[in-house]
Design a protein around this motif. Sequence first.
Motif, PDB file in Angstrom:
ATOM      1  N   VAL A 204      14.356 -16.342   9.689  1.00 14.17           N
ATOM      2  CA  VAL A 204      12.809 -16.238   9.238  1.00 14.17           C
ATOM      3  C   VAL A 204      12.016 -16.453  10.513  1.00 14.17           C
ATOM      4  CG1 VAL A 204      13.583 -16.862   6.914  1.00 14.17           C
ATOM      5  CG2 VAL A 204      13.038 -18.857   8.774  1.00 14.17           C
ATOM      6  N   THR A 205      10.890 -16.146  10.311  1.00 15.91           N
ATOM      7  CA  THR A 205       9.533 -16.565  11.269  1.00 15.91           C
ATOM      8  C   THR A 205       8.577 -16.993  10.128  1.00 15.91           C
ATOM      9  OG1 THR A 205      10.384 -14.845  12.827  1.00 15.91           O
ATOM     10  CG2 THR A 205       8.171 -15.662  12.905  1.00 15.91           C
ATOM     11  N   LEU A 206       8.276 -18.240  10.506  1.00 14.00           N
ATOM     12  CA  LEU A 206       7.071 -18.477   9.545  1.00 14.00           C
ATOM     13  C   LEU A 206       6.079 -19.082  10.200  1.00 14.00           C
ATOM     14  CD1 LEU A 206       9.647 -21.442   7.983  1.00 14.00           C
ATOM     15  CD2 LEU A 206       8.796 -19.171   6.834  1.00 14.00           C
ATOM     16  N   LEU A 207       4.701 -18.754   9.608  1.00 11.27           N
ATOM     17  CA  LEU A 207       3.515 -19.052  10.453  1.00 11.27           C
ATOM     18  C   LEU A 207       2.927 -20.179   9.282  1.00 11.27           C
ATOM     19  CD1 LEU A 207       3.884 -16.130  11.147  1.00 11.27           C
ATOM     20  CD2 LEU A 207       1.640 -16.207  11.715  1.00 11.27           C
ATOM     21  N   GLY A 208       2.578 -21.466   9.994  1.00  9.15           N
ATOM     22  CA  GLY A 208       2.002 -22.497   9.086  1.00  9.15           C
ATOM     23  C   GLY A 208       1.283 -23.663   9.936  1.00  9.15           C
TER      24      GLY A 208
ATOM     25  N   ASP B 187      -1.240 -29.136  13.786  1.00  7.83           N
ATOM     26  CA  ASP B 187      -1.130 -27.927  14.903  1.00  7.83           C
ATOM     27  C   ASP B 187      -0.607 -26.566  13.912  1.00  7.83           C
ATOM     28  OD1 ASP B 187      -2.057 -29.489  16.648  1.00  7.83           O
ATOM     29  OD2 ASP B 187      -0.085 -29.644  17.853  1.00  7.83           O
ATOM     30  N   PRO B 188      -1.561 -25.477  14.344  1.00  7.26           N
ATOM     31  CA  PRO B 188      -0.998 -24.255  13.718  1.00  7.26           C
ATOM     32  C   PRO B 188       0.171 -23.772  14.535  1.00  7.26           C
ATOM     33  CG  PRO B 188      -3.031 -23.864  14.944  1.00  7.26           C
ATOM     34  CD  PRO B 188      -2.799 -25.574  15.086  1.00  7.26           C
ATOM     35  N   VAL B 189       1.148 -23.387  14.047  1.00  2.00           N
ATOM     36  CA  VAL B 189       2.504 -23.169  14.817  1.00  2.00           C
ATOM     37  C   VAL B 189       3.113 -21.766  14.254  1.00  2.00           C
ATOM     38  CG1 VAL B 189       3.152 -25.329  15.653  1.00  2.00           C
ATOM     39  CG2 VAL B 189       4.173 -24.571  13.535  1.00  2.00           C
ATOM     40  N   ILE B 190       4.186 -21.153  15.022  1.00  2.00           N
ATOM     41  CA  ILE B 190       5.045 -20.125  14.518  1.00  2.00           C
ATOM     42  C   ILE B 190       6.366 -20.657  14.663  1.00  2.00           C
ATOM     43  CG2 ILE B 190       5.461 -17.821  15.025  1.00  2.00           C
ATOM     44  CD1 ILE B 190       2.763 -17.242  16.016  1.00  2.00           C
ATOM     45  N   VAL B 191       7.079 -20.411  13.834  1.00  2.00           N
ATOM     46  CA  VAL B 191       8.690 -21.026  13.975  1.00  2.00           C
ATOM     47  C   VAL B 191       9.577 -20.029  13.757  1.00  2.00           C
ATOM     48  CG1 VAL B 191      10.122 -22.674  12.922  1.00  2.00           C
ATOM     49  CG2 VAL B 191       7.878 -23.429  13.301  1.00  2.00           C
ATOM     50  N   THR B 192      10.590 -19.546  14.395  1.00  2.00           N
ATOM     51  CA  THR B 192      11.617 -18.691  14.181  1.00  2.00           C
ATOM     52  C   THR B 192      12.952 -19.385  14.109  1.00  2.00           C
ATOM     53  OG1 THR B 192      12.395 -16.594  14.625  1.00  2.00           O
ATOM     54  CG2 THR B 192      11.820 -17.895  16.543  1.00  2.00           C
TER      55      THR B 192
ATOM     56  N   HIS C  22       2.720 -22.557  19.498  1.00  2.00           N
ATOM     57  CA  HIS C  22       1.223 -22.729  18.827  1.00  2.00           C
ATOM     58  C   HIS C  22       0.678 -21.298  18.436  1.00  2.00           C
ATOM     59  CE1 HIS C  22       0.763 -26.457  20.945  1.00  2.00           C
ATOM     60  NE2 HIS C  22       0.330 -27.108  19.846  1.00  2.00           N
ATOM     61  N   ASP C  23       0.326 -21.452  17.435  1.00  2.00           N
ATOM     62  CA  ASP C  23      -0.403 -20.083  16.678  1.00  2.00           C
ATOM     63  C   ASP C  23      -1.670 -19.538  17.237  1.00  2.00           C
ATOM     64  OD1 ASP C  23      -1.284 -17.628  15.398  1.00  2.00           O
ATOM     65  OD2 ASP C  23      -0.900 -18.551  13.383  1.00  2.00           O
ATOM     66  N   LEU C  24      -1.675 -18.854  18.395  1.00  2.00           N
ATOM     67  CA  LEU C  24      -2.913 -18.584  19.222  1.00  2.00           C
ATOM     68  C   LEU C  24      -3.962 -17.888  18.552  1.00  2.00           C
ATOM     69  CD1 LEU C  24      -1.328 -18.101  22.795  1.00  2.00           C
ATOM     70  CD2 LEU C  24      -2.140 -20.086  21.711  1.00  2.00           C
TER      71      LEU C  24
ATOM     72  N   SER D 267      -2.226 -24.505  26.144  1.00  2.00           N
ATOM     73  CA  SER D 267      -1.905 -24.732  27.515  1.00  2.00           C
ATOM     74  C   SER D 267      -0.572 -24.814  27.727  1.00  2.00           C
ATOM     75  CB  SER D 267      -2.501 -25.706  28.280  1.00  2.00           C
ATOM     76  OG  SER D 267      -2.158 -25.777  29.729  1.00  2.00           O
ATOM     77  N   PHE D 268       0.280 -24.080  28.656  1.00  2.00           N
ATOM     78  CA  PHE D 268       1.760 -24.182  28.715  1.00  2.00           C
ATOM     79  C   PHE D 268       1.921 -24.551  30.165  1.00  2.00           C
ATOM     80  CE2 PHE D 268       6.152 -23.092  27.897  1.00  2.00           C
ATOM     81  CZ  PHE D 268       6.515 -22.682  29.148  1.00  2.00           C
ATOM     82  N   ARG D 269       3.021 -25.665  30.092  1.00  2.00           N
ATOM     83  CA  ARG D 269       3.422 -26.135  31.306  1.00  2.00           C
ATOM     84  C   ARG D 269       5.135 -26.091  31.449  1.00  2.00           C
ATOM     85  NH1 ARG D 269       0.818 -30.817  29.628  1.00  2.00           N
ATOM     86  NH2 ARG D 269       2.991 -31.741  29.275  1.00  2.00           N
ATOM     87  N   THR D 270       5.371 -25.562  32.489  1.00  2.00           N
ATOM     88  CA  THR D 270       7.012 -25.557  32.866  1.00  2.00           C
ATOM     89  C   THR D 270       7.398 -26.654  33.233  1.00  2.00           C
ATOM     90  OG1 THR D 270       6.736 -23.362  33.390  1.00  2.00           O
ATOM     91  CG2 THR D 270       8.943 -24.222  33.946  1.00  2.00           C
ATOM     92  N   VAL D 271       8.576 -27.257  32.729  1.00  2.00           N
ATOM     93  CA  VAL D 271       9.237 -28.667  32.857  1.00  2.00           C
ATOM     94  C   VAL D 271      10.459 -28.165  33.588  1.00  2.00           C
ATOM     95  CG1 VAL D 271       9.905 -30.625  31.756  1.00  2.00           C
ATOM     96  CG2 VAL D 271       8.128 -29.512  30.778  1.00  2.00           C
ATOM     97  N   ALA D 272      10.466 -28.807  34.847  1.00  2.00           N
ATOM     98  CA  ALA D 272      11.787 -28.835  35.288  1.00  2.00           C
ATOM     99  C   ALA D 272      12.671 -29.913  34.982  1.00  2.00           C
ATOM    100  CB  ALA D 272      11.508 -28.982  36.921  1.00  2.00           C
ATOM    101  N   ARG D 273      13.878 -29.750  34.768  1.00  2.00           N
ATOM    102  CA  ARG D 273      14.815 -30.789  34.273  1.00  2.00           C
ATOM    103  C   ARG D 273      16.319 -30.210  34.929  1.00  2.00           C
ATOM    104  NH1 ARG D 273      17.879 -28.968  29.723  1.00  2.00           N
ATOM    105  NH2 ARG D 273      17.253 -27.017  29.126  1.00  2.00           N
TER     106      ARG D 273
END
Length: 158
Positions: free
Chosen positions: A9-13, A77-82, A102-104, A110-116
């Motif tokens: 499923v893909t949900l918007l909520g 927060d407005p999000v999209i989940v799959t 986030h539902d844009l 804002s997006f940050r890449t995280v090195a791990r």
Amino acid sequence: MSRTAEVHVTLLGSVASSPEFAVCGNGAPRAAFRLAVPEQRFDRTSELWITSRISHYTVVCWRALAEHVGSSLGRGDPVIVTGRQRIVEGATVEVDATAVGHDLRRGLSSFRTVARHRGSSDAARPLEVDPFAVPIPGPAPDFEPLPAPRAEVEPSSA
């Protein structure tokens, strides 16, 4: 043996509860939150969108996704989940998330890449590299503007 089909499923909520973060016994990070998904319809009489009911889902995230959800999402927060939907304990619906964002349409993000590191056994290895990362070019080079259009010359009558 009966096997049920997986339902993706893909949900918007909206995030209905703050994500709860935990580390399982096997060391895997886990985050879970409630997602409110409104069912809306357009009322032609009032020309407004009307919420007829709200469905609630428990979204479960694992590993890196869990760490990022725990640090990135907050209540409301407005999000999209799959992900993969399943029914647990009675009528509770869970979604094992494969992606959350986030539902844009409803705001900015804002997006940050995280090195791990990949894991404790791989501590000597270099940091994980995102295979989908695209280098962002620097500022645009100086360019010559296009010449102004020339005025049309009317033919002379001789």
